[in-house]
Design a protein around this motif. Structure first.
Motif, PDB file in Angstrom:
ATOM      1  N   TYR A   1       0.700  -1.266   0.040  1.00  0.00           N
ATOM      2  CA  TYR A   1      -0.082  -0.017   0.121  1.00  0.00           C
ATOM      3  C   TYR A   1       0.761   1.386  -0.040  1.00  0.00           C
ATOM      4  N   PHE A   2       0.559   2.096  -0.776  1.00  0.00           N
ATOM      5  CA  PHE A   2       1.529   3.418  -0.937  1.00  0.00           C
ATOM      6  C   PHE A   2       1.169   4.174   0.016  1.00  0.00           C
ATOM      7  N   THR A   3       0.004   4.120   0.813  1.00  0.00           N
ATOM      8  CA  THR A   3      -0.175   4.939   2.160  1.00  0.00           C
ATOM      9  C   THR A   3       0.773   4.497   3.216  1.00  0.00           C
ATOM     10  N   TYR A   4       1.132   3.106   3.358  1.00  0.00           N
ATOM     11  CA  TYR A   4       1.799   2.584   4.049  1.00  0.00           C
ATOM     12  C   TYR A   4       3.258   2.967   4.134  1.00  0.00           C
TER      13      TYR A   4
ATOM     14  N   LEU B   1       4.257   5.670   2.362  1.00  0.00           N
ATOM     15  CA  LEU B   1       4.429   6.934   2.688  1.00  0.00           C
ATOM     16  C   LEU B   1       4.661   7.330   4.054  1.00  0.00           C
ATOM     17  N   ASP B   2       3.966   6.743   4.807  1.00  0.00           N
ATOM     18  CA  ASP B   2       4.012   6.876   6.417  1.00  0.00           C
ATOM     19  C   ASP B   2       5.178   6.269   6.862  1.00  0.00           C
ATOM     20  N   LEU B   3       5.826   5.325   6.279  1.00  0.00           N
ATOM     21  CA  LEU B   3       7.060   4.841   6.926  1.00  0.00           C
ATOM     22  C   LEU B   3       8.391   5.915   6.570  1.00  0.00           C
ATOM     23  N   ILE B   4       8.102   6.306   5.125  1.00  0.00           N
ATOM     24  CA  ILE B   4       9.181   7.183   4.791  1.00  0.00           C
ATOM     25  C   ILE B   4       9.249   8.399   5.496  1.00  0.00           C
ATOM     26  N   LYS B   5       7.878   9.103   5.598  1.00  0.00           N
ATOM     27  CA  LYS B   5       7.753  10.247   6.508  1.00  0.00           C
ATOM     28  C   LYS B   5       8.290   9.921   7.908  1.00  0.00           C
ATOM     29  N   SER B   6       7.792   8.975   8.529  1.00  0.00           N
ATOM     30  CA  SER B   6       8.261   8.622   9.878  1.00  0.00           C
ATOM     31  C   SER B   6       9.872   8.702  10.178  1.00  0.00           C
ATOM     32  N   GLU B   7      10.587   7.891   9.174  1.00  0.00           N
ATOM     33  CA  GLU B   7      12.093   7.667   9.229  1.00  0.00           C
ATOM     34  C   GLU B   7      12.455   9.022   8.841  1.00  0.00           C
ATOM     35  N   ALA B   8      12.000   9.760   7.828  1.00  0.00           N
ATOM     36  CA  ALA B   8      12.946  11.225   7.626  1.00  0.00           C
ATOM     37  C   ALA B   8      12.749  12.139   8.672  1.00  0.00           C
ATOM     38  N   VAL B   9      11.600  12.256   9.316  1.00  0.00           N
ATOM     39  CA  VAL B   9      11.517  12.890  10.396  1.00  0.00           C
ATOM     40  C   VAL B   9      12.148  12.366  11.333  1.00  0.00           C
TER      41      VAL B   9
END
Length: 163
Positions: free
Chosen positions: A17-20, A22-30
Protein backbone atom coordinates in the motif's frame (compact mmCIF):
# COMPACT_ATOMS: atom_id res chain seq x y z
CA UNK A 1 -9.17 -25.69 4.82
CA UNK A 2 -12.36 -23.70 4.13
CA UNK A 3 -12.62 -20.10 5.38
CA UNK A 4 -15.03 -19.27 8.12
CA UNK A 5 -17.82 -16.80 7.19
CA UNK A 6 -16.23 -13.89 9.14
CA UNK A 7 -12.78 -14.33 7.54
CA UNK A 8 -11.75 -12.63 4.32
CA UNK A 9 -9.00 -13.55 1.92
CA UNK A 10 -5.84 -11.44 2.02
CA UNK A 11 -5.56 -9.94 -1.39
CA UNK A 12 -2.87 -7.34 -0.81
CA UNK A 13 0.08 -7.28 1.57
CA UNK A 14 0.43 -4.27 3.87
CA UNK A 15 3.81 -3.27 2.45
CA UNK A 16 2.29 -2.88 -1.03
CA UNK A 17 0.00 0.00 0.00
CA UNK A 18 1.34 3.41 -0.98
CA UNK A 19 -0.15 5.03 2.13
CA UNK A 20 1.84 2.59 4.26
CA UNK A 21 5.06 3.28 2.33
CA UNK A 22 4.53 7.03 2.53
CA UNK A 23 3.91 6.81 6.27
CA UNK A 24 7.11 4.78 6.78
CA UNK A 25 9.12 7.22 4.67
CA UNK A 26 7.71 10.22 6.53
CA UNK A 27 8.32 8.68 9.93
CA UNK A 28 11.91 7.70 9.18
CA UNK A 29 12.74 11.02 7.50
CA UNK A 30 11.32 13.00 10.43
CA UNK A 31 13.11 10.77 12.96
CA UNK A 32 16.46 11.29 11.24
CA UNK A 33 16.14 15.03 10.74
CA UNK A 34 14.75 15.50 14.27
CA UNK A 35 18.01 14.03 15.59
CA UNK A 36 19.99 16.56 13.56
CA UNK A 37 17.81 19.52 14.52
CA UNK A 38 17.80 18.55 18.22
CA UNK A 39 21.57 18.18 18.27
CA UNK A 40 22.34 21.37 16.35
CA UNK A 41 19.46 23.68 17.34
CA UNK A 42 17.58 22.14 20.27
CA UNK A 43 14.43 22.10 18.13
CA UNK A 44 12.38 19.52 16.23
CA UNK A 45 10.63 19.45 12.86
CA UNK A 46 7.32 20.71 14.28
CA UNK A 47 9.04 23.72 15.88
CA UNK A 48 10.80 24.51 12.64
CA UNK A 49 7.65 24.10 10.55
CA UNK A 50 6.04 26.80 12.69
CA UNK A 51 9.18 28.97 12.65
CA UNK A 52 9.41 28.73 8.85
CA UNK A 53 5.73 29.55 8.36
CA UNK A 54 6.02 32.62 10.60
CA UNK A 55 9.08 33.64 8.59
CA UNK A 56 7.26 33.11 5.30
CA UNK A 57 4.23 35.13 6.44
CA UNK A 58 5.34 37.84 8.89
CA UNK A 59 2.40 39.09 10.93
CA UNK A 60 0.53 35.80 10.59
CA UNK A 61 -2.25 35.15 13.08
CA UNK A 62 -2.35 31.99 15.17
CA UNK A 63 -5.49 30.80 13.36
CA UNK A 64 -3.84 31.29 9.95
CA UNK A 65 -0.73 29.56 11.27
CA UNK A 66 -2.84 26.61 12.39
CA UNK A 67 -4.50 26.37 8.97
CA UNK A 68 -1.12 26.51 7.22
CA UNK A 69 0.68 23.96 9.41
CA UNK A 70 -2.14 21.49 10.20
CA UNK A 71 -0.92 21.36 13.81
CA UNK A 72 -3.62 20.85 16.43
CA UNK A 73 -4.50 24.12 18.18
CA UNK A 74 -3.33 23.30 21.72
CA UNK A 75 -0.07 21.78 20.43
CA UNK A 76 0.49 24.80 18.20
CA UNK A 77 -0.08 27.13 21.15
CA UNK A 78 2.67 25.33 23.09
CA UNK A 79 5.05 25.47 20.12
CA UNK A 80 4.44 29.20 19.62
CA UNK A 81 4.92 29.88 23.33
CA UNK A 82 8.19 27.93 23.27
CA UNK A 83 9.48 29.84 20.24
CA UNK A 84 8.64 33.12 21.99
CA UNK A 85 10.36 31.98 25.22
CA UNK A 86 13.46 31.04 23.21
CA UNK A 87 13.52 34.50 21.65
CA UNK A 88 12.93 33.15 18.14
CA UNK A 89 9.50 34.71 17.58
CA UNK A 90 7.50 37.55 19.00
CA UNK A 91 3.80 38.20 19.41
CA UNK A 92 2.28 41.65 19.03
CA UNK A 93 -1.23 43.07 18.92
CA UNK A 94 -2.53 43.33 15.38
CA UNK A 95 -2.75 46.82 13.92
CA UNK A 96 -5.84 45.66 11.97
CA UNK A 97 -7.66 44.04 14.90
CA UNK A 98 -6.79 44.85 18.52
CA UNK A 99 -8.35 41.52 19.59
CA UNK A 100 -5.86 39.52 17.51
CA UNK A 101 -2.14 38.82 17.74
CA UNK A 102 0.43 38.73 14.97
CA UNK A 103 3.57 36.63 14.98
CA UNK A 104 6.95 37.57 13.53
CA UNK A 105 10.45 36.17 13.74
CA UNK A 106 13.14 37.90 15.71
CA UNK A 107 16.61 38.40 14.23
CA UNK A 108 17.68 35.31 16.19
CA UNK A 109 14.69 33.40 14.78
CA UNK A 110 15.74 34.31 11.23
CA UNK A 111 19.29 33.07 11.91
CA UNK A 112 17.99 29.79 13.38
CA UNK A 113 15.74 29.33 10.38
CA UNK A 114 18.70 29.80 8.04
CA UNK A 115 20.68 27.19 10.00
CA UNK A 116 17.72 24.80 9.92
CA UNK A 117 17.35 25.29 6.17
CA UNK A 118 21.03 24.39 5.68
CA UNK A 119 20.73 21.33 7.92
CA UNK A 120 17.48 20.13 6.32
CA UNK A 121 18.67 20.86 2.78
CA UNK A 122 21.92 18.99 3.39
CA UNK A 123 20.06 15.98 4.78
CA UNK A 124 17.76 15.91 1.77
CA UNK A 125 20.63 16.23 -0.72
CA UNK A 126 23.03 13.80 0.94
CA UNK A 127 20.83 11.22 2.65
CA UNK A 128 17.29 11.19 1.34
CA UNK A 129 17.99 11.90 -2.31
CA UNK A 130 21.72 11.26 -2.63
CA UNK A 131 21.10 8.36 -5.01
CA UNK A 132 18.63 10.28 -7.20
CA UNK A 133 19.48 12.01 -10.46
CA UNK A 134 18.20 15.54 -11.13
CA UNK A 135 15.69 14.05 -13.56
CA UNK A 136 14.42 11.62 -10.94
CA UNK A 137 14.08 14.44 -8.38
CA UNK A 138 12.06 16.55 -10.82
CA UNK A 139 9.91 13.54 -11.71
CA UNK A 140 9.30 12.69 -8.04
CA UNK A 141 8.43 16.30 -7.27
CA UNK A 142 5.95 16.41 -10.18
CA UNK A 143 4.39 13.10 -9.12
CA UNK A 144 3.99 14.23 -5.52
CA UNK A 145 2.38 17.47 -6.71
CA UNK A 146 0.02 15.45 -8.90
CA UNK A 147 -0.84 13.16 -5.97
CA UNK A 148 -1.59 16.18 -3.77
CA UNK A 149 -3.84 17.68 -6.46
CA UNK A 150 -5.71 14.37 -6.72
CA UNK A 151 -6.20 14.15 -2.96
CA UNK A 152 -7.37 17.75 -2.73
CA UNK A 153 -9.78 17.25 -5.63
CA UNK A 154 -11.24 14.19 -3.89
CA UNK A 155 -11.54 16.12 -0.62
CA UNK A 156 -13.17 19.08 -2.36
CA UNK A 157 -15.66 17.02 -4.34
CA UNK A 158 -13.68 16.79 -7.55
CA UNK A 159 -13.04 20.51 -8.09
CA UNK A 160 -9.36 20.48 -7.12
CA UNK A 161 -9.87 23.79 -5.34
CA UNK A 162 -10.32 24.44 -1.66
CA UNK A 163 -13.88 25.14 -0.59
Amino acid sequence: MPRRPHETAVTKKLETYFTYKLDLIKSEAVRQVNELYRKELGLVVRDLRVLRQIGDAPGISVSALQAATFIEKTVLSKVVSRLIELGLAERSISARDARAFELTLTARGRRVREQADRIGGGHEREVMFGDFSEQELHQLDALLDKLMRSLRAARDGGTGEAA
